[in-house]
Scaffold this motif. Structure first.
Motif, mmCIF file in Angstrom:
data_model
loop_
_atom_site.group_PDB
_atom_site.id
_atom_site.type_symbol
_atom_site.label_atom_id
_atom_site.label_comp_id
_atom_site.label_asym_id
_atom_site.label_seq_id
_atom_site.Cartn_x
_atom_site.Cartn_y
_atom_site.Cartn_z
ATOM 1 N N ARG A 102 0.918 -1.165 -0.019
ATOM 2 C CA ARG A 102 -0.112 0.005 0.008
ATOM 3 C C ARG A 102 1.019 1.182 -0.087
ATOM 4 O O ARG A 102 2.031 1.238 0.393
ATOM 5 N N ALA A 103 0.538 2.188 -0.590
ATOM 6 C CA ALA A 103 1.123 3.760 -0.613
ATOM 7 C C ALA A 103 1.336 4.158 0.515
ATOM 8 O O ALA A 103 0.390 4.192 1.303
ATOM 9 N N LYS A 104 2.288 4.675 0.837
ATOM 10 C CA LYS A 104 2.796 5.375 1.951
ATOM 11 C C LYS A 104 1.995 6.697 1.892
ATOM 12 O O LYS A 104 1.864 7.443 0.933
ATOM 13 N N SER A 105 1.494 7.081 3.248
ATOM 14 C CA SER A 105 0.602 8.466 3.090
ATOM 15 C C SER A 105 1.744 9.561 2.843
ATOM 16 O O SER A 105 2.983 9.559 3.469
ATOM 17 N N VAL A 106 1.458 10.466 2.101
ATOM 18 C CA VAL A 106 2.250 11.556 1.628
ATOM 19 C C VAL A 106 1.884 12.854 2.551
ATOM 20 O O VAL A 106 0.716 13.170 2.311
ATOM 21 N N PRO A 107 2.689 13.674 3.301
ATOM 22 C CA PRO A 107 2.147 14.647 4.004
ATOM 23 C C PRO A 107 1.776 15.891 3.162
ATOM 24 O O PRO A 107 2.663 16.090 2.077
ATOM 25 N N ALA A 108 0.816 16.570 3.341
ATOM 26 C CA ALA A 108 0.394 17.604 2.511
ATOM 27 C C ALA A 108 1.309 19.069 2.747
ATOM 28 O O ALA A 108 1.851 19.223 3.893
#
Length: 109
Positions: A102-108
């Motif tokens: 699963r893709a790592k979350s990218v901080p906004a």
């Protein structure tokens, strides 16, 4: 031009239908979005249609790891469950206990 839904998803591991490489999808273009020169460099008898999803892969073969741009018609699911060795995979994905990615979350910003 009619757009259709992509058959494969970000984080899915796939294999090329013809050439001996596999990889993980990290981006999808709804239709061809590379250069005309790139497309024309593909031998005409195996050149894919432009009006289909194209996938950006962190790819690997027996010799090396690289980034590939592949048409949907040339991909099939990879069911080997072998982990990927591409060095960018840990930067972009987390491998779940079941072997999926699963893709790592990218901080906004």
């Amino acid at each position: 031009m009619t757009l259709r839904m992509a058959k494969f998803a970000i984080g899915q591991v796939v294999r090329h239908r013809v050439y001996p490489f596999r990889g993980i999808i990290f981006d999808v273009d709804p239709v061809f979005a590379n250069t005309e020169e790139w497309w024309l460099a593909i031998p005409e008898h195996v050149r894919p249609r432009k009006e289909q999803p194209f996938y950006h892969l962190l790819a690997e073969n027996a010799q090396t790891e690289y980034v590939a741009y592949v048409s949907e018609q040339n991909l099939v699911p990879d069911t080997s469950d072998e982990p990927l060795r591409h060095p960018m995979v840990p930067n972009m994905f987390v491998r779940a206990p079941d072997g999926s990615y699963r893709a790592k979350s990218v901080p906004a910003n």
